[in-house]
Every structure is written in C-alpha cells, then in structure tokens.
Design a protein around this motif. Structure first.
Motif, PDB file in Angstrom:
ATOM      1  N   PRO A 114       0.817  -1.225   0.000  1.00 45.76           N
ATOM      2  CA  PRO A 114       0.000   0.000   0.000  1.00 45.76           C
ATOM      3  C   PRO A 114       0.843   1.264   0.000  1.00 45.76           C
ATOM      4  CG  PRO A 114      -0.795  -1.582   1.626  1.00 45.76           C
ATOM      5  CD  PRO A 114       0.539  -2.069   1.167  1.00 45.76           C
ATOM      6  N   ALA A 115       1.970   1.224   0.721  1.00 42.58           N
ATOM      7  CA  ALA A 115       2.802   2.430   0.827  1.00 42.58           C
ATOM      8  C   ALA A 115       3.384   2.825  -0.520  1.00 42.58           C
ATOM      9  CB  ALA A 115       3.917   2.191   1.851  1.00 42.58           C
ATOM     10  N   ILE A 116       4.054   1.893  -1.201  1.00 43.47           N
ATOM     11  CA  ILE A 116       4.710   2.240  -2.469  1.00 43.47           C
ATOM     12  C   ILE A 116       3.687   2.476  -3.577  1.00 43.47           C
ATOM     13  CG2 ILE A 116       5.034  -0.154  -3.237  1.00 43.47           C
ATOM     14  CD1 ILE A 116       7.736   0.711  -4.401  1.00 43.47           C
ATOM     15  N   SER A 117       2.578   1.744  -3.559  1.00 45.04           N
ATOM     16  CA  SER A 117       1.580   1.888  -4.621  1.00 45.04           C
ATOM     17  C   SER A 117       0.921   3.263  -4.579  1.00 45.04           C
ATOM     18  CB  SER A 117       0.517   0.786  -4.498  1.00 45.04           C
ATOM     19  OG  SER A 117       1.088  -0.487  -4.655  1.00 45.04           O
ATOM     20  N   VAL A 118       0.397   3.631  -3.403  1.00 43.88           N
ATOM     21  CA  VAL A 118      -0.311   4.914  -3.298  1.00 43.88           C
ATOM     22  C   VAL A 118       0.666   6.078  -3.451  1.00 43.88           C
ATOM     23  CG1 VAL A 118      -1.774   6.342  -1.825  1.00 43.88           C
ATOM     24  CG2 VAL A 118      -2.117   3.867  -1.878  1.00 43.88           C
ATOM     25  N   LEU A 119       1.859   5.956  -2.866  1.00 45.95           N
ATOM     26  CA  LEU A 119       2.853   7.027  -3.012  1.00 45.95           C
ATOM     27  C   LEU A 119       3.196   7.270  -4.481  1.00 45.95           C
ATOM     28  CD1 LEU A 119       5.716   6.870  -0.338  1.00 45.95           C
ATOM     29  CD2 LEU A 119       4.455   8.885  -1.107  1.00 45.95           C
ATOM     30  N   SER A 120       3.427   6.191  -5.224  1.00 48.55           N
ATOM     31  CA  SER A 120       3.817   6.346  -6.629  1.00 48.55           C
ATOM     32  C   SER A 120       2.697   6.969  -7.447  1.00 48.55           C
ATOM     33  CB  SER A 120       4.207   4.987  -7.220  1.00 48.55           C
ATOM     34  OG  SER A 120       3.133   4.075  -7.145  1.00 48.55           O
ATOM     35  N   ALA A 121       1.442   6.708  -7.072  1.00 40.87           N
ATOM     36  CA  ALA A 121       0.321   7.321  -7.797  1.00 40.87           C
ATOM     37  C   ALA A 121       0.230   8.818  -7.499  1.00 40.87           C
ATOM     38  CB  ALA A 121      -0.985   6.628  -7.406  1.00 40.87           C
ATOM     39  N   ILE A 122       0.314   9.184  -6.222  1.00 38.47           N
ATOM     40  CA  ILE A 122       0.163  10.593  -5.845  1.00 38.47           C
ATOM     41  C   ILE A 122       1.350  11.420  -6.339  1.00 38.47           C
ATOM     42  CG2 ILE A 122      -0.192  12.179  -3.917  1.00 38.47           C
ATOM     43  CD1 ILE A 122      -2.500  10.246  -4.548  1.00 38.47           C
ATOM     44  N   GLU A 123       2.510  10.790  -6.515  1.00 38.44           N
ATOM     45  CA  GLU A 123       3.679  11.522  -7.019  1.00 38.44           C
ATOM     46  C   GLU A 123       3.458  12.019  -8.443  1.00 38.44           C
ATOM     47  OE1 GLU A 123       7.273   9.418  -4.416  1.00 38.44           O
ATOM     48  OE2 GLU A 123       6.809   8.702  -6.420  1.00 38.44           O
ATOM     49  N   GLY A 124       2.422  11.524  -9.102  1.00 35.10           N
ATOM     50  CA  GLY A 124       2.097  12.044 -10.430  1.00 35.10           C
ATOM     51  C   GLY A 124       1.725  13.515 -10.407  1.00 35.10           C
ATOM     52  N   LEU A 125       1.329  14.010  -9.243  1.00 33.64           N
ATOM     53  CA  LEU A 125       1.008  15.441  -9.129  1.00 33.64           C
ATOM     54  C   LEU A 125       2.220  16.309  -9.447  1.00 33.64           C
ATOM     55  CD1 LEU A 125      -1.055  15.368  -5.790  1.00 33.64           C
ATOM     56  CD2 LEU A 125      -1.972  15.765  -8.096  1.00 33.64           C
ATOM     57  N   LYS A 126       3.424  15.789  -9.206  1.00 34.68           N
ATOM     58  CA  LYS A 126       4.641  16.589  -9.395  1.00 34.68           C
ATOM     59  C   LYS A 126       5.001  16.767 -10.870  1.00 34.68           C
ATOM     60  CE  LYS A 126       7.278  13.960  -6.805  1.00 34.68           C
ATOM     61  NZ  LYS A 126       8.436  13.471  -6.013  1.00 34.68           N
ATOM     62  N   VAL A 127       4.409  15.942 -11.746  1.00 36.54           N
ATOM     63  CA  VAL A 127       4.754  16.034 -13.169  1.00 36.54           C
ATOM     64  C   VAL A 127       4.311  17.370 -13.739  1.00 36.54           C
ATOM     65  CG1 VAL A 127       4.388  15.020 -15.456  1.00 36.54           C
ATOM     66  CG2 VAL A 127       4.660  13.540 -13.460  1.00 36.54           C
ATOM     67  N   ASP A 128       3.060  17.745 -13.468  1.00 35.12           N
ATOM     68  CA  ASP A 128       2.526  19.004 -13.996  1.00 35.12           C
ATOM     69  C   ASP A 128       2.764  20.172 -13.045  1.00 35.12           C
ATOM     70  OD1 ASP A 128       1.598  18.994 -16.544  1.00 35.12           O
ATOM     71  OD2 ASP A 128      -0.519  19.287 -16.014  1.00 35.12           O
ATOM     72  N   ALA A 129       2.892  19.872 -11.755  1.00 27.55           N
ATOM     73  CA  ALA A 129       3.045  20.955 -10.773  1.00 27.55           C
ATOM     74  C   ALA A 129       4.091  20.561  -9.734  1.00 27.55           C
ATOM     75  CB  ALA A 129       1.700  21.244 -10.101  1.00 27.55           C
ATOM     76  N   PRO A 130       5.369  20.761 -10.019  1.00 29.18           N
ATOM     77  CA  PRO A 130       6.434  20.397  -9.067  1.00 29.18           C
ATOM     78  C   PRO A 130       6.260  21.056  -7.703  1.00 29.18           C
ATOM     79  CG  PRO A 130       7.352  20.923 -11.219  1.00 29.18           C
ATOM     80  CD  PRO A 130       5.898  21.293 -11.282  1.00 29.18           C
ATOM     81  N   SER A 131       5.541  22.179  -7.662  1.00 29.48           N
ATOM     82  CA  SER A 131       5.348  22.876  -6.386  1.00 29.48           C
ATOM     83  C   SER A 131       4.488  22.065  -5.414  1.00 29.48           C
ATOM     84  CB  SER A 131       4.688  24.236  -6.633  1.00 29.48           C
ATOM     85  OG  SER A 131       3.420  24.061  -7.270  1.00 29.48           O
ATOM     86  N   LEU A 132       3.794  21.040  -5.941  1.00 28.43           N
ATOM     87  CA  LEU A 132       2.941  20.212  -5.084  1.00 28.43           C
ATOM     88  C   LEU A 132       3.712  19.100  -4.375  1.00 28.43           C
ATOM     89  CD1 LEU A 132      -0.263  19.817  -7.299  1.00 28.43           C
ATOM     90  CD2 LEU A 132       0.053  21.305  -5.323  1.00 28.43           C
ATOM     91  N   SER A 133       5.011  19.044  -4.566  1.00 23.46           N
ATOM     92  CA  SER A 133       5.817  17.976  -3.956  1.00 23.46           C
ATOM     93  C   SER A 133       5.604  17.844  -2.446  1.00 23.46           C
ATOM     94  CB  SER A 133       7.303  18.210  -4.240  1.00 23.46           C
ATOM     95  OG  SER A 133       7.549  18.113  -5.627  1.00 23.46           O
TER      96      SER A 133
END
Length: 635
Positions: free
Chosen positions: A131-150
């Motif tokens: 669950p940790a790596i799966s959900v983290l890797s999905a939410i990290e997609g936010l950084k592609v369009d908006a790096p400020s959301l890191s």
C-alpha cells in the motif's frame, strides 16, 4: 447451519467472464500498478546517475518482459496453479498438502514447517510495503505538472491510507463489486498509453528478443546488472497473488484474466514507457505519466490513486485471510475476527491485524518518504517468498507421483531464477530491504513461539488430564448426585477428559444428567462439508463426545456445529438454548526447571496466551451460557 460452498461450487456459480473480470481487481491489482514505478526504477539503476542509452533501455524492458513470461506466466500461471488443495492455493495450502502441520520435531517435515511459516510471514512484510509504495507512486504524479505540489505528496498519501484502513471494518463487499470493472478500465488505459509510446519509437519492439536482456546483463558491470535485476523484479511483485487467490475465482478465470488482459496491457505499457525514454531521455523521473497528454495528467493521477487503493485493498484482505488460516491451523493465537457480510465467504475484518498493518504502512510512508526510497525496501520479501513457494511446490509434485527427475529439472530451473532475483534484491538490504524482513521475521518468530508453546501446554495438560475410564468410574460410583439439564465441556483434544470437567467434579462431586465433551478439529482441507461436520461418540450413558470438523478456510462456530448435529439426528433430546458451556482458562507460568523453551520465550508465549481472544468468544459460544474454570499450568 448451511454448508460452506467449496471452491469448486463458488466457481461454478460465477460466469467465466464475470470471474475473469473479478480476478482483475482482486488478483492483479498489485502487479497491475507496477508500471507506475517498476520500469522507472530499473532504468534509473541502468543509468547509474548518468544518461541512459537506447541499448540499455532495450535491455531493461526486455528483462522485464521475460521476467513476466518466465516467473508469472510459466511458473505461476501454468505450473504452480496446479498445486492446489481442493481448489485452494497459497503457502498455507502447500503446508497442508505436505502434512507439515503435525510433523514430529526434528523431522524433515518439521523443518519444512519452519520454512513455510517464514514464507507465510513474508506476506505480512509485503502487506505493509505494497500500500505504501503503490499509493505514493500514484500521488507523485502530481509533481509532473506541478512540481510545487511535492510537499503535499506524503500528507495526501497518509490521508488516503488512513481512510482505507479506517473503512476496513465496514467490509469490502461493495468496493469488491467495482474492483473488476475499474481495473479492466485501468488495464485498457495502460494498453492505450503503451501503444501511444510504441508509435513514437516502433523499434523498441526489438526488445521482444531475449538477447537484449542477456546482452545487457553480460556486458554491464555486475553491480549495475544486479541493481537492474532487483528493480526489474518490481514488475512481477504481485504475481504470487494468482496462486494465493485461486480458491476465489478458479484456475481458468485467473489464467484468462492474465493471458487475455493483464499481460498484454502490462507489456504494451512497459514497451510504451521504453519508447518514451528512447525519444525523450529526460522523462526518466516519471515515464509512466509522461506517456499521457497534458490534459490527461490529473485524471490519470486520480485513476492511478484508485487503482493503487484497489491493489492495497487486495493485499490487506489477503493478510486477513492468511491470519484466519494461521489461527485455525494453530500458528497464531486466537484473535477477534469479524465477519462483515453473511452472504460472502472470506469477507472478514481482523481489527488487531488491521491497525498493526496500518502502523507499519504509515511508518514506511513517513520513514521512506518517496516511492524511489521505498523501491529499495520492496521486492526482497516477495523474492524470498517465491523461492520458498517453488521449493514447496516441487515437494508437492514429487509427493503426487510426478517423476523426480522432471520435477527437479523444471522446478530447479525456476528455483535458480528465483534465487538470482533474491540475490539481486538482497543488495538492497541496507537501502530499506531490512524493513519487510524485520516485520516478516518478527511474525515468523511469534508463529514459531506460539506453536511451540501450544505443544508444551498440551503436554502439560496431558499429564493432568484423566483418562476416559476414570471418568466413567467417576460418573458411576463417585458422583453423589446428577444435576438436571445438559452441560457442554469444551475439550482441546478428542481423547481424555477436559480439565474443566475434572475441576467441576472435584469441587462439586456431581455431574449433569447429560454431558457433551466437544472438540473442534481443524482439518488440512479448505472446507469440510456439512454432512461430515459432526462426529458423535457415546462414551457411557449420559456422556457423549462430539468432534466438530472444520476446514482451515471456515470459521469454527460451536453453536452452529451442534445445531447442525441436532438437525441431522446425531444428537437428540438437547435444547441448545438451555445448556451450560464450561470452558477451561489456563494461566501459563514459565518455569526454568521445566523442560521446554527458553524462559524469555515462554514469557512471550504467556503474554500472547493472556491476551488471546477468549475461547468462548472465538468459537462464538452464547455469552450468557458460559462458565469458566481457571487452571495454572507450568511450562
């Protein structure tokens, strides 16, 4: 009590198409979300901090492809799925097939039991990391369009996971209905994105040939090759679920879902990501999300988050199921198990396991902080589990009469591959691989301590327990009175006299007119049919032994078992609403001068025993009809 349907009957009531779609959600959720991080981590390992060449990209994607073919398609889908225990699969089913549960200490079967319990415990480590790596890797997609959301990635991940674990007590029957269709759509999106990437660089299809994988491994520095092997293994984690969940869907639907939908979609997506990296090496940070057009970024993040929640739910439910099976077979202390629905098998919730797993998962998210860091912790537990599964499956095949030469040749080939991947993942031990191993070995230690302690307690009980002959003599000659009504004494073994009954007669000098000695036996079968549930043995007039047989996938309910025996005419003249249940409750006293385990292990066992679910509550005995007798037992 209605019969618990067998795996075969479940499968026959589900249309192949429905079971195939259902398998996508439950069985392939984990491996289906691997494209979010697997190729990215393997390509980064190949780049080794520099720019990655087209030849390396072809080698990496070829390695992933052939790992999927050899490990998941051939080993699991075609071979391991054959090693079923009456339709059920998984490490516990293998142990049952090998009859290792009751092996005498010091024998090779007893050693197999230790190995198998380690394998079962490894699933707990996997359950915390997935669950940790799966959900983290999905939410990290936010950084592609908006790096400020890191900065919000970890908090959002924690909120999603806390919500997921908090909702477990409500059951997964509703969510389970949408698992399959959502994952079908997810695999369709994977395929579409992959085709888009392949069109950009069609020559990536040359990686279909395994010589690219071999060439890369042979010509690269061995440290880089091992790092890439360990990262590429992330693409096959979750493949073991097809064996563990076989009983829910059947062998044919699981194979159809894999070869017809999951495998093609995964291969297309991995090749699409490789094509994207060939045309744009700067996409190395997030090649999966870079496949999608800009307008689709946020919808894709949302879909990925949903898919990873489904993948997490599948592994969490699997941990509940494993816990129940381990308790039934005597590998773990009794715990509270809640059935969240009355019309579906396997819909259970184990509160203690849920929150311990939640703590481990959230600790992994906070401690590692990113999917890149978690990739170092992921894979080592699963690779070791695959080694153990291959070994046990080979022994089952030989036990079933297959030629040892053929079995050793075939399983030996896959055993070598599994060992290579385990060795590659072992290089990540100090990068986080220790985390799931610590969890797994802690669980394995508790399992072995509990099992050894139970044996010591049973040995001590045996010295205190009266033989049946003395009970008959007591009933005839020494009881000054017979009380009206029926008394039910719960017995841990199907022979001798329960300690609670011995205590009762000793202090009261009387017996009830009707006495039932009830024992629950868990068989090394997934399920026992209703007609074979109750075995009734008359000891003497007014005293009857009742043995209730359950499978390790069934919940042992004493009241329902006795009710069924009454309905079948095996027990007559008993009003179950007007009986008294007498239950023994032992207090364990560790002693250094009594042969057994080290005192500190005996103290741990005593702690587990004190905090285990009460016998009456676990076996669902009506609470208003229970009387407990306490006994001190030294081990």
């Amino acid at each position: 009590m209605t019969a618990a349907p067998t795996a075969g009957s479940i499968q026959s009531n589900v249309l192949p198409v429905g079971a195939t779609i259902g398998a996508l959600g439950v069985v392939y959720g984990d491996i289906g979300t691997s494209p979010l991080y697997a190729l990215k981590e393997a390509a980064r390992a190949a780049a080794n901090g520099g720019a990655i060449s087209s030849a390396s990209i072809l080698g990496v994607v070829s390695l992933i492809l052939w790992a999927l073919i050899l490990i998941v398609s051939i080993k699991y889908a075609l071979l391991i799925l054959r090693a079923d225990n009456r339709g059920e699969g998984g490490i516990v089913a293998l142990l049952a097939l090998l009859h290792a549960r009751n092996a005498a200490p010091g024998t090779w079967r007893a050693q197999l039991l230790v190995v198998g319990l380690v394998g079962a415990a490894l699933l707990y480590g996997d359950g915390a990391i997935t669950p940790a790596i799966s959900v983290l890797s999905a939410i990290e997609g936010l950084k592609v369009d908006a790096p400020s959301l890191s900065p919000v990635v970890v908090p959002v991940t924690i909120v999603i996971l806390v919500g997921l674990f908090a909702l477990q007590k409500r059951g997964t029957s509703f969510l389970g209905q949408i698992f399959g269709p959502v994952m079908f759509f997810w695999f369709a999106v994977l395929a579409a994105l992959g085709i888009h990437g392949i069109i950009k660089a069609p020559f990536v299809l040359a990686a279909l040939s395994p010589h690219h994988a071999f060439g890369f491994l042979l010509h690269e520095d061995i440290r880089i090759s091992f790092a890439v092997l360990g990262a590429a293994f992330l693409a096959v984690t979750g493949g073991e679920a097809m064996y563990a969940d076989m009983g829910h869907f059947g062998r044919v639907p699981i194979r159809l879902a894999w070869f017809g939908i999951a495998l093609p979609a995964l291969v297309l997506n991995y090749f699409g990501q490789a094509g994207m990296l060939i045309t744009d090496p700067t996409a190395l940070d997030h090649p999966f999300y870079q496949l999608a057009p800009d307008w689709a970024q946020y919808p894709l993040v949302a879909l990925s988050a949903l898919a990873t929640v489904i993948a997490s739910q599948a592994i969490i439910s699997g941990v509940y199921s494993l816990t129940q099976q381990s308790i039934q077979l005597g590998f773990l202390p009794r715990m509270q198990i809640n059935h969240t629905t009355s019309h579906a098998i396997g819909q259970i919730y184990v509160p203690l396991v849920n929150w311990l797993l939640a703590a481990a998962t959230l600790g992994a998210v906070i401690g590692f902080g990113s999917s890149d860091a978690l990739a170092g912790a992921y894979g080592i537990a699963v690779s070791l589990l695959m080694v153990i599964t291959t070994l046990l499956a080979a022994l089952v095949a030989i036990q079933w009469g297959y030629s040892p030469v053929i079995v050793i040749a075939v399983n030996g080939f896959f055993f070598i591959i599994d060992c290579i991947f385990f060795a590659a993942n072992s290089t990540k031990l100090f990068e986080g691989g220790w985390f799931p191993l610590v969890l797994a070995f802690a669980v394995a230690f508790l399992m072995l301590t509990w099992r050894s302690g139970v044996r010591l307690v049973e040995r001590a009980r045996g010295k205190l327990r009266q033989p049946e002959e003395e009970l008959i003599e007591t009933a005839i000659a020494k009881c000054h009175a017979r009380l009206s009504g029926t008394a039910i004494f719960l017995a841990s073994t199907p022979n001798g006299v329960p300690l609670a009954l011995t205590q009762f007669v000793k202090h009261n000098h009387c017996l009830h007119q009707r006495v039932l000695l009830v024992t629950v036996l868990i068989e090394e079968l997934p399920r026992v049919a209703d007609e074979n549930r109750a075995e009734v043995i008359e000891i003497t007039e007014g005293i009857t032994r009742v043995i209730l047989h359950f499978g390790f996938m069934q919940y042992p309910t004493i009241y329902e078992g006795l009710k069924l025996a009454c309905q079948q005419g095996k027990l007559q003249g008993i009003d179950l609403s007007n009986v008294t249940y007498y239950v023994g409750r032992e207090t364990i006293i560790p002693r250094q001068d009594v042969p057994g385990m080290w005192v500190w292990r005996e103290s741990i066992f005593a702690f587990l025993q004190r905090n285990a679910e009460r016998t009456a509550a676990f076996f669902d005995v009506p609470t208003g009809q229970v009387v407990e007798f306490g006994t001190e037992i030294e081990i």
